[in-house]
Design an enzyme around this catalytic site. Structure first.
Site, PDB file in Angstrom:
ATOM      1  CG  ASP A 149      -1.862  -1.172   1.197  1.00 22.08           C
ATOM      2  OD1 ASP A 149      -2.312  -1.589   2.257  1.00 22.08           O
ATOM      3  OD2 ASP A 149      -2.154  -1.655   0.093  1.00 22.08           O
ATOM      4  CD  GLU A 193       6.479  -1.427  -2.766  1.00 18.40           C
ATOM      5  OE1 GLU A 193       7.554  -1.685  -3.295  1.00 18.40           O
ATOM      6  OE2 GLU A 193       5.658  -2.289  -2.430  1.00 18.40           O
ATOM      7  CE1 TYR A 194      -3.408   3.451  -4.891  1.00 16.21           C
ATOM      8  CE2 TYR A 194      -2.941   1.841  -6.604  1.00 16.21           C
ATOM      9  CZ  TYR A 194      -3.721   2.861  -6.106  1.00 16.21           C
ATOM     10  OH  TYR A 194      -4.802   3.316  -6.819  1.00 16.21           O
ATOM     11  CG  ASP A 195      -0.578   6.005  -0.054  1.00 19.23           C
ATOM     12  OD1 ASP A 195      -1.610   6.068  -0.736  1.00 19.23           O
ATOM     13  OD2 ASP A 195      -0.521   6.248   1.171  1.00 19.23           O
ATOM     14  CG  LEU A 222     -16.256 -24.113   8.093  1.00 14.03           C
ATOM     15  CD1 LEU A 222     -17.402 -23.837   7.138  1.00 14.03           C
ATOM     16  CD2 LEU A 222     -16.754 -24.936   9.269  1.00 14.03           C
ATOM     17  CD  GLU A 233     -25.946 -22.534   8.606  1.00 12.45           C
ATOM     18  OE1 GLU A 233     -25.018 -21.777   8.257  1.00 12.45           O
ATOM     19  OE2 GLU A 233     -26.173 -22.838   9.780  1.00 12.45           O
ATOM     20  CE  LYS A 277     -17.040 -22.722   2.979  1.00 14.09           C
ATOM     21  NZ  LYS A 277     -16.478 -21.603   2.234  1.00 14.09           N
ATOM     22  CG  ASP A 310     -17.070 -17.778  -2.960  1.00  9.18           C
ATOM     23  OD1 ASP A 310     -16.255 -17.661  -2.018  1.00  9.18           O
ATOM     24  OD2 ASP A 310     -16.729 -17.911  -4.135  1.00  9.18           O
ATOM     25  NE  ARG A 343     -11.371 -17.183   9.470  1.00  8.55           N
ATOM     26  CZ  ARG A 343     -10.198 -17.667   9.092  1.00  8.55           C
ATOM     27  NH1 ARG A 343      -9.545 -17.087   8.115  1.00  8.55           N
ATOM     28  NH2 ARG A 343      -9.681 -18.721   9.660  1.00  8.55           N
ATOM     29  CD  GLU A 377     -18.945 -15.728   3.921  1.00  7.46           C
ATOM     30  OE1 GLU A 377     -18.748 -15.936   5.137  1.00  7.46           O
ATOM     31  OE2 GLU A 377     -18.161 -16.096   3.035  1.00  7.46           O
ATOM     32  CE1 TYR A 410     -20.328 -17.978   9.842  1.00  4.94           C
ATOM     33  CE2 TYR A 410     -20.919 -17.217   7.647  1.00  4.94           C
ATOM     34  CZ  TYR A 410     -19.979 -17.386   8.633  1.00  4.94           C
ATOM     35  OH  TYR A 410     -18.702 -16.967   8.432  1.00  4.94           O
ATOM     36  CE  LYS A 413     -22.522 -23.545  10.290  1.00  5.88           C
ATOM     37  NZ  LYS A 413     -22.998 -22.181  10.398  1.00  5.88           N
ATOM     38  CB  CYS A 470      21.459 -21.304  -8.365  1.00  6.12           C
ATOM     39  SG  CYS A 470      20.372 -19.974  -7.844  1.00  6.12           S
ATOM     40  CB  CYS A 521      23.712 -17.152  -7.204  1.00  2.46           C
ATOM     41  SG  CYS A 521      23.666 -18.841  -6.590  1.00  2.46           S
ATOM     42  CB  CYS A 567      20.525 -22.561  -4.880  1.00  2.00           C
ATOM     43  SG  CYS A 567      21.797 -21.327  -4.637  1.00  2.00           S
TER      44      CYS A 567
HETATM   45  S1  IVH Z   1     -19.691 -21.463   9.808  1.00  2.00           S
HETATM   46  C1  IVH Z   1     -16.308 -22.059  12.875  1.00  2.00           C
HETATM   47  N1  IVH Z   1     -21.503 -21.162   7.955  1.00  2.00           N
HETATM   48  O1  IVH Z   1     -16.752 -20.335   5.194  1.00  2.00           O
HETATM   49  C2  IVH Z   1     -16.630 -21.978  11.474  1.00  2.00           C
HETATM   50  N2  IVH Z   1     -19.298 -20.480   7.474  1.00  2.00           N
HETATM   51  O2  IVH Z   1     -14.175 -21.943   5.449  1.00  2.00           O
HETATM   52  C3  IVH Z   1     -17.609 -20.915  11.232  1.00  2.00           C
HETATM   53  N3  IVH Z   1     -18.992 -19.521   5.271  1.00  2.00           N
HETATM   54  O3  IVH Z   1     -14.773 -18.143   7.025  1.00  2.00           O
HETATM   55  C4  IVH Z   1     -18.055 -20.910   9.867  1.00  2.00           C
HETATM   56  N4  IVH Z   1     -21.078 -19.716   4.615  1.00  2.00           N
HETATM   57  O4  IVH Z   1     -16.770 -17.138   5.902  1.00  2.00           O
HETATM   58  C5  IVH Z   1     -20.215 -21.001   8.276  1.00  2.00           C
HETATM   59  N5  IVH Z   1     -23.207 -20.939   6.413  1.00  2.00           N
HETATM   60  C6  IVH Z   1     -21.936 -20.769   6.754  1.00  2.00           C
HETATM   61  C7  IVH Z   1     -21.004 -20.210   5.868  1.00  2.00           C
HETATM   62  C8  IVH Z   1     -19.683 -20.084   6.273  1.00  2.00           C
HETATM   63  C9  IVH Z   1     -19.872 -19.298   4.294  1.00  2.00           C
HETATM   64  C10 IVH Z   1     -17.553 -19.205   5.212  1.00  2.00           C
HETATM   65  C11 IVH Z   1     -17.074 -18.396   6.381  1.00  2.00           C
HETATM   66  C12 IVH Z   1     -15.829 -19.046   6.856  1.00  2.00           C
HETATM   67  C13 IVH Z   1     -15.535 -19.995   5.763  1.00  2.00           C
HETATM   68  C14 IVH Z   1     -14.884 -21.219   6.377  1.00  2.00           C
END
Ligand code: IVH
Length: 674
Positions: free
Chosen positions: A37, A39-41, A87, A117, A119, A121, A140, A180, A232, A296, A414, A417, A432
């Site tokens: 950052d 260097e960018y600045d 996870l 649930e 997941k 992204d 996080r 998320e 979540y 879970k 190498c 070098c 090396c």
């Molecule tokens: S539970 C203790 N539930 O997945 C673990 N995570 O690889 C708490 N994520 O960093 C995570 N959907 O950002 C949980 N329904 C969901 C999720 C979820 C996406 C993401 C979360 C976490 C990553 C773990």
């Protein structure tokens, strides 16, 4: 005097604009910056300075007019009260069945109910509410420490600023909601259309768009972004007694949080697996991107009984959709030299879009791997990119061979070098041997200044390269001898950047013992091992004087690590560097706490050939997790890992009734400890 623009100035302006556009793209679109950052600045300040002297040449497309985002590093950081874990991943039904078996065995229960649930992204965030009011929102980060992004999160419409009263349970005095932040498909499309209209580069995927938006220092910009949330789970909650995850989600919804309506509550394993297939089918009809499902254990007391590994909870698993692959061509193979001299071949690829990210390079790991997969320059190859891991070449598309492909050979010298390279017995790596190799020096210094080590802000790859090339820095100790004056002589280094760097170096001088040990860059000594050593030896001097036997007797430390440490400290140069660092005012703090390593006290014997790793790597992985590898089977062996064509050890293990792991069970076990 009438001012005329010097052609060199015009050229510099164009160059700066091009550079800034490029680095914006790396930062915002690819979420993969190449420069720090600072260097960018520095580039931006130079552009703004020239533009202010020559206002007549400022154009609408100048990065100075478009980008308001100052660097990420200026966010405050905050320690999470409870670590935000990651996870464990599963990719096939067997993995989930094995997970269920583990869970049931661990808590000794016939059948367990799960809540599943989608997941999402996006990016994990923690929202802290005190007496019902949102006080802090953070990312996080590394799980321990995140960045404070409260102002941006406040602009997200689905985030309650004040919690709702709930009839039964009221509002807890403290609650940390976790979930998320993401951008939905429609919002993403619209955002990119707007960016194109403004001649801004579009974001590559919704995840990068969400990340870029949360990293805006100006929250008015974040406010214009279509950020959304699903909550979540929770971190700390004061005074709450709920016995199920599903009930927790419902309570969170009552408090005002947005919960994913597609959640399936309290279902059996079979229904979990069916739900996954259903999700896979409807995946593309959802208004947001998901990359799998999170399963879970529903009952909270079971979750507590199962606990966590150092990385992830044992009561949850991410069941991921298949990793994304694409085919492309290997343009060339470059050999990079790492910190400890290891030569790593890297494939330069014809750029290919995989799951929204442009992939240009892929690791080839080592010579054996290239040979095994028979990868040649000019080959068409399958490339896989899964999550955040470095893309890799999966296999060659043999049918597309024209015969003009060239076989790659690892250099005998190498590439940096020119010294001789060696392949130690039993190792896959070629190294090396010249510790003064410029590439090794640069990598050592980079490592020394990196997060987890001295964490010197602004001392990124480019600057390290400049410092080493200009001979200002030759060993880590030299960093602490840098002065503002010496830095200012460097090309493209202004007074302010020089002062910032010196401040950052000064700030890094108080360091914890684990970070200090890790910073030394000793082979096989990662952050985890460094922490164990710090707890055991308490002072660097004690570790420096310890014998191989003393080090090896520490729980969680294997013979390879012990040997590596002793040989590192046996070198006078290394001792001198440490002395110089301390003489130059570095102070080591020694308070640390540490968790026991997951495989501490567990003994393995390896037999047969593993497909996914060499035996040596398997050994290293076991040792890294605290386990030991013996060469012969005895009653004291805990696990025998059996690959293809196992030898008599397997028979003996069976005779003794020992636990035998096949390759996937072994990987699973390692995954649990990683
Ligand atoms: S539970 C203790 N539930 O997945 C673990 N995570 O690889 C708490 N994520 O960093 C995570 N959907 O950002 C949980 N329904 C969901 C999720 C979820 C996406 C993401 C979360 C976490 C990553 C773990």
């Amino acid at each position: 005097m009438s001012k005329r623009i010097n052609p060199a100035t015009i050229r510099r302006i164009e160059e700066l604009k091009k550079l800034l556009h490029y680095h914006n793209y790396r930062y915002y679109v690819l979420d993969d910056p190449e420069i720090s950052d600072v260097e960018y600045d520095h580039l931006m300040q130079e552009l703004i300075k020239i533009e202010s002297e020559w206002p007549q040449i400022v154009t609408a497309d100048s990065p100075s007019a478009r980008v308001g985002a100052p660097p990420l590093a200026k966010f405050d950081t905050i320690d999470h009260r409870i670590r935000m874990l990651s996870l464990d991943n599963g990719f096939a039904e067997e993995d989930i069945i094995a997970f269920d078996e583990r869970v049931r065995k661990n808590i000794d229960i016939e059948e367990v109910l799960y809540t599943a649930e989608p997941k999402l992204d996006g990016l994990a965030v923690e929202l802290v509410y005190e007496n019902g009011k949102l006080v802090t929102a953070s990312t996080r980060g590394d799980g321990q420490t995140g960045e404070v992004i409260t102002a941006n999160v406040r602009t997200i419409k689905t985030v309650p600023l004040i919690l709702r009263q709930t009839p039964a349970l009221g509002i807890p005095p403290l609650i940390e909601a976790r979930g998320e932040v993401f951008i939905g498909s429609d919002g993403f499309k619209q955002l990119n259309e707007e960016r194109l209209q403004q001649s801004l580069p579009p974001f590559a995927n919704p995840r990068n768009a969400a990340a870029g938006s949360l990293r805006q220092l100006d929250s008015r910009i974040a406010a214009t972004r279509p950020l959304e949330t699903f909550i979540y789970g929770v971190g700390t909650v004061a005074n709450l007694n709920l016995d199920s995850h599903w009930k927790l989600l419902q309570y969170l919804q009552e408090l005002g949080f947005r919960i994913n309506p597609i959640t399936r509550a309290q279902i059996k394993l079979r229904e979990v697996l069916d739900f996954f297939n259903e999700l896979q089918k409807i995946r593309h009809t959802l208004p947001y991107e998901i990359d799998g499902m999170v399963i879970k254990v529903d009952r909270i007391t079971y979750q507590q009984q199962l606990g966590n590994t150092s990385r992830s909870p044992r009561w949850a698993i991410a069941y991921k959709f298949e990793a994304t692959q694409a085919t492309t061509i290997v343009d060339s193979i470059e050999v990079q030299v790492g910190r400890t001299g290891t030569l790593t071949p890297v494939a330069h690829l014809k750029p290919v879009n995989i799951g929204g990210v442009m992939v240009r390079r892929a690791t080839l790991h080592n010579e054996d791997e290239i040979f095994k997969k028979d990868i040649r320059v000019g080959d068409h190859v399958f490339v896989r990119r899964a999550g955040d891991v470095i893309p890799e070449v999966v296999k060659v598309v043999n049918t597309k061979r024209s015969g003009c492909e060239t076989i790659f050979e690892m250099p005998k010298q190498c590439p940096v070098c020119g010294s001789a390279v060696v392949r130690l017995e039993g190792e896959v790596a070629i190294r090396c041997v010249n510790t003064d190799c410029a590439a090794q020096i640069k990598e050592r210094i980079k490592h020394f200044a990196s997060k987890g080590a001295f964490d010197i802000e602004g001392l990124g790859s480019k600057l390290v390269a400049q410092l080493v090339t200009s001979k200002l820095v030759n060993s880590p100790a030299d960093i602490f001898r840098l002065s503002k004056e010496s830095l200012e002589n460097l090309e493209r280094m202004g007074t302010k950047s020089a002062a910032n760097l010196i401040n950052a170096i000064d700030a890094s001088k108080r360091i914890s013992l684990p970070c200090f040990i890790y910073a030394l860059g000793i082979r096989h000594v990662g952050e985890h091992i460094a922490r164990i050593l710090a707890v055991e030896f308490k002072m660097i001097q004690n570790l420096m004087e310890a014998s191989e036997e003393q080090i090896e007797s520490v729980n969680g430390i294997g013979p390879i690590v012990a040997k590596s440490l002793v040989s590192f400290f046996a070198k006078v140069e290394n001792r001198q560097v440490i002395k110089r660092i301390l003489d130059l005012g570095v102070q080591i703090e020694t308070h640390v706490t540490i968790q026991k390593l997951p495989l501490s006290g567990i003994t393995f014997v390896l037999t047969g050939t593993l497909q996914s790793m060499t035996r040596n790597i398997a050994k290293q992985k076991i040792e890294k997790a605290g386990g030991r590898v013996n060469s012969s089977v005895s009653r004291n062996t805990d696990y025998v890992v059996a690959g293809d064509s196992p030898g008599s050890k397997l028979k003996r293990a069976r005779d003794l009734g020992l636990k035998i792991l096949n390759e996937s069970a072994f990987q699973k076990l390692l995954g649990d400890t990683a």
